[in-house]
Design an enzyme around this catalytic site. Structure first.
Site, short mmCIF file in Angstrom:
data_model
loop_
_atom_site.label_atom_id
_atom_site.label_comp_id
_atom_site.label_asym_id
_atom_site.label_seq_id
_atom_site.Cartn_x
_atom_site.Cartn_y
_atom_site.Cartn_z
N ASP A 77 42.75 36.48 20.73
CA ASP A 77 42.35 35.07 20.62
C ASP A 77 41.44 34.80 19.42
OD1 ASP A 77 43.82 34.83 22.90
OD2 ASP A 77 42.08 34.84 24.24
N GLU A 106 43.49 44.72 29.19
CA GLU A 106 42.36 45.58 28.74
C GLU A 106 41.89 46.51 29.86
OE1 GLU A 106 42.65 42.27 28.18
OE2 GLU A 106 43.36 42.66 26.13
N ASP A 149 49.79 40.72 28.44
CA ASP A 149 48.47 40.17 28.10
C ASP A 149 47.46 40.66 29.14
OD1 ASP A 149 46.55 38.50 26.92
OD2 ASP A 149 47.21 36.72 28.02
O1 MIG Z 1 42.94 33.92 29.69
O2 MIG Z 1 48.15 33.40 28.84
O3 MIG Z 1 45.31 36.17 24.35
O4 MIG Z 1 47.55 34.60 23.80
O5 MIG Z 1 48.00 32.38 25.46
C1 MIG Z 1 43.79 33.63 28.63
C2 MIG Z 1 47.23 32.56 28.25
C3 MIG Z 1 45.08 34.38 28.78
C4 MIG Z 1 45.12 35.15 26.49
C5 MIG Z 1 46.02 35.50 25.36
C6 MIG Z 1 46.68 34.27 24.84
C7 MIG Z 1 47.43 33.57 25.94
C8 MIG Z 1 46.49 33.24 27.10
N1 MIG Z 1 45.85 34.50 27.55
#
Ligand code: MIG
Length: 818
Positions: free
Chosen positions: A505, A432, A429
């Protein structure tokens, strides 16, 4: 540096707002840099040949045309005649492409590079490049010569290409965009961004796939603008008669991909960028996720409920809270005192455990990951050699430079502990990369970029891809060649070689359910077939109806996972009360029944490069109205669905492609090539099976592999005419399929008014455990007198539900029924 950021921001705002012809941002006093003008290619005066490359020049600038295959031709521009290194993260390493034939012809007006299917014409007078088919029809042509503008701040050029656009031309692809399927009339940019709660038409999002498909007068072609800088695409938005793509740096370098079928374009795109490997079978089961399930008792409770309620589930996810202070590769021992034991217990009950790993490494001298990274200079540095620091979940962090193979290797080994604990899959995650406050890294951050070096401006869009690549490679080694399961939020073209993806999200609204259906269709035709949405919506709260309708769509999402933000109501399939639970259970069970079909569809993707989700435009591009259809789509070749996208919806209109189709729930026959109004009771959704198909079905299991299959059920749908089907089976877990250890069955079903024949041949070295098929015929328009298998007459059997079937040896070659 803050100022520089501002400048960049300002420049990109201008790019968005100003007319494309007036992007003289460098002339703007606010930016305080000398005026630079756009330069265009001049007259093409001579050329050189070098193998399958031709280099044309106007005396100053050069254009390289390289013939990769008869269908794929690459165009590159070098404003000062020196091309950049020919390196791309998108293109797969073991490219196996060769043109069968190509020649260069020169006429008074033009140079013509011809293959057996396409001619690339370089107009001498103005250096316009165009592509035409063997009938001389122009499929794609420059509107202006390629052009560029010096980038005084960073060096290099802003590079531009502008194409003519036909009045009927429609555009598809471009990866992760939350817009209508046909992109015509819109402008997009590609800059991987953490876009929590994004909206319809919001742009850019998390992923970059600078590949699009154009369709005009029934002919499709593709353009893959392989440039990792921030890129822009304008699909006849600014001017109705032109389409442009440009970049804030790097090279104008694009692949023209010849069709004329959209399916062929996508396949050729996969030839360049690869496909997803066969996922482990469990990865295509149902997955349950939450931000976050913790402590351990909570995780166990969720698992127990699934089994108690007999709702199938293959995986449970641990989001960031399982870690110790969000330090990657650690456990919070208060919440998870004995992770190994917990994971083993879950595994014994048929659950795989998937954990989240982010790129941000906490600055903490007592944390071994930080120390190793620091000592070995694995973290990214700024232009002047200071560390790239930014705040994410763990607080102040530094970030590995995944564009360095040594760093990727190291990162891969960090998973050792988690793998030893029994973790089965990894979720990447925030790659980016996302940084709190400032969004992402500043542009001056340096990257190794496989030795070719570059700033973050060049590496930004591939950062997440290289992270998950490192995860994939690491897991593959640590799990001794078992198939890894990886999922990533950020991606660039080609990421399918390493990972599945989800759309980030989203929001628990009906609009977002619809956006999800568009995103997944689009990702599929853009090479990222193994994709899913957060079922039910990540932020906000669905009611039972929305949750259930989304679950129905989830059955036909290549990746099927419920996920949600922690501050919202529970999202387990039973959280909305017994009526909704029953419907969700029915649909999750349907996913498990269809698993052998879904698995076979993944094989068609992996081996034959066919996208899993197929928009109607991809199936029937010759009908103009089809270029606008977006609610119904095919899931593999044999199933067509149309998710219900509105609350209280009682019925909907569904277009069925040509051929005959059977309603899945009632076996009613529908004629294709037209629209039908169908009922949409809450416990059903429109699902249709193509006439002539052989659909394999498993009995319902609580998780993949729970039961041995002792006879494989085949549902054969009658159709007049011929239809081909494939079924793929292997043991579901290793890469032995690369050595032909699999079984691929080809069926040909041929129906006549009073009879039907089914022929089968098989290939591969895998021998399944079952010996027989239980064949069910659906829709036979005649009474069965006789069924003969390889010359022997057999009898009908009856199953527990009193339905007639035929038990047939799995090796059969020919079956006739009349
Ligand atoms: O700043 O890890 O898209 O699926 O649950 C949020 C917490 C960070 C974003 C992800 C989401 C995940 C969440 N993450």
């Amino acid at each position: 540096m803050a100022e520089l950021d501002k400048k960049e921001e300002f420049a990109s705002e201008l790019l968005n707002e100003e007319s494309l012809d007036n992007i003289h941002h460098v002339n703007n006093p606010v930016l305080d840099v000398p005026a630079v003008e756009k330069k265009y290619l001049g007259k093409a005066t001579s050329y050189l040949k070098d193998g399958n490359k031709f280099i044309f020049t106007d005396g100053k600038a050069s254009v390289e045309i390289k013939v990769f295959s008869d269908e794929i031709i690459r165009v590159r521009l070098a404003p000062q005649s020196s091309f950049l290194d020919d390196f791309s993260y998108a293109i797969k390493k073991d490219l196996d492409l060769h043109p069968i034939s190509f020649v260069l012809e020169e006429t008074e007006e033009a140079y013509l590079v011809k293959t057996s299917v396409v001619t690339c014409r370089i107009q001498k007078e103005d250096f316009l490049v165009s592509f035409e088919n063997t009938y001389g029809k122009v499929i794609n042509a420059d509107h202006k010569p390629m052009h560029w503008e010096e980038n005084v701040d960073f060096g290099g050029y802003y590079v531009y290409c502008t194409k003519r656009t036909a009045p009927d031309e429609a555009f598809f692809g471009l990866g992760d965009k939350s817009s209508n399927l046909n992109l015509r009339g819109r402008r997009f940019s590609n800059w991987n961004s953490d876009t929590y709660g994004f909206g319809f038409n919001q742009d850019p999002l998390y992923k970059t796939v600078p590949f699009y498909i154009g369709v005009t007068e029934g002919d499709a072609y593709g353009i893959f603008f392989d440039n990792t800088f921030k890129t822009y695409f304008d699909f006849a938005s600014e001017r109705n008669d032109r389409t442009s793509y440009w970049s804030e740096g790097g090279e104008m370098q694009y692949y023209y991909i010849h069709g004329p079928q959209m399916m062929e374009v996508v396949k050729h795109y996969h030839e360049l960028t690869g496909t997803h490997f066969m996922p482990p079978l469990w990865a295509i089961g149902y997955h349950q996720c939450r931000w976050s399930y913790y402590p351990e008792a909570n995780v166990r409770e969720v698992a127990t409920q699934f089994r108690k309620r007999q709702i199938p589930c293959d995986a449970i996810y641990l989001d960031i809270d399982y870690m110790d202070g969000y330090r990657c590769f650690t456990w919070n021992k208060r919440y998870f005192p004995d992770p190994k034991k917990m994971i083993a217990d879950l595994a014994a009950d048929g659950f795989k455990t998937v954990v989240m790993i982010d790129p941000g490494i906490k600055v903490d001298e007592d944390y071994w990951v930080f120390k190793e990274g620091k000592e070995n200079r694995y973290f990214c540095r700024r232009g002047d050699d200071y560390f790239m620091e930014g705040y994410v979940w763990p607080g102040r962090c530094q970030f590995p430079d995944y564009t360095n193979p040594k760093v990727r290797e190291w990162w891969g080994t960090l998973y050792r502990g988690l793998v030893e604990d029994g973790v089965a899959g990894v979720w990447n995650d925030m790659n980016e990369p996302a940084v709190f406050g400032r969004g992402t890294f500043p542009g001056d951050v340096r990257h190794y970029y496989e030795g070719f070096r570059g700033s973050h401006r060049k590496a930004h869009n591939i950062y997440g891809m290289q992270m998950v690549r490192s995860t994939y490679d690491g897991l593959k080694k640590l799990q001794r060649n078992k198939r890894p399961f990886t999922i990533t939020r950020a991606a660039y073209a080609g990421t399918q070689r390493y990972s599945s993806v989800w759309t980030g999200d989203n929001i628990a609204t009906w609009e977002h359910l619809r956006i999800g259906t568009l995103q997944l269709q689009r990702l599929s035709v853009s090479g990222l077939s193994f994709c899913g949405t957060d079922i039910g919506g990540f932020t906000g709260e669905p009611d039972g109806e929305l949750y259930t309708r989304w679950m129905q769509f989830g059955v036909f999402s290549p990746f099927m996972r419920v996920h949600s933000a922690g501050d919202t109501r529970d999202r387990e399939p039973w959280s909305f009360g017994p009526e909704w639970e029953a419907i969700c259970k029915k649909f999750i069970e349907l996913r498990y029944k269809l698993l052998p079909y879904i698995y076979s569809t993944f094989w068609r993707q992996h081996k034959y490069k066919e996208p899993i989700l197929r928009p109607i435009a991809l199936i029937e591009q010759h009908k103009a109205q089809n270029l606008l259809r977006e609610e119904e789509f095919a899931f593999g070749h044999h199933i067509l669905v149309s998710p219900v996208l509105h609350p209280g919806q009682q019925s909907k209109i569904v277009y069925l492609p040509e051929g005959n189709w059977y309603g899945y729930f009632d076996n009613i026959l529908y004629a294709g090539g037209t629209e039908h109004q169908v009922d949409t009771p809450l416990d059903e959704m429109p699902i249709f099976i193509r006439g002539g198909s052989v659909i394999p079905e498993y009995p319902v299991m609580q998780y993949t592999g729970e039961k041995n299959i002792d006879a494989l059920r085949l549902n054969i749908y009658y159709n007049e005419g011929r239809q081909d089907s494939d079924i793929y089976i292997d043991h579901g877990d290793t890469f032995a399929y690369e050595q032909s250890v699999y079984n691929e069955k080809h069926f040909i079903v041929e129906g006549k008014k009073d009879g039907l024949t089914v022929t089968q041949n098989q290939e591969g070295l895998y021998n399944e455990r079952f010996d027989t098929y239980k064949i069910y015929f659906i829709g036979l328009p005649f009474a069965v007198n006789k069924i003969e298998v390889d010359g022997v007459i057999i009898n009908t059997s009856m199953d527990e539900d009193n339905s007639p079937y035929f038990a047939v040896e799995k090796e059969f070659r020919k079956l006739t029924i009349e």
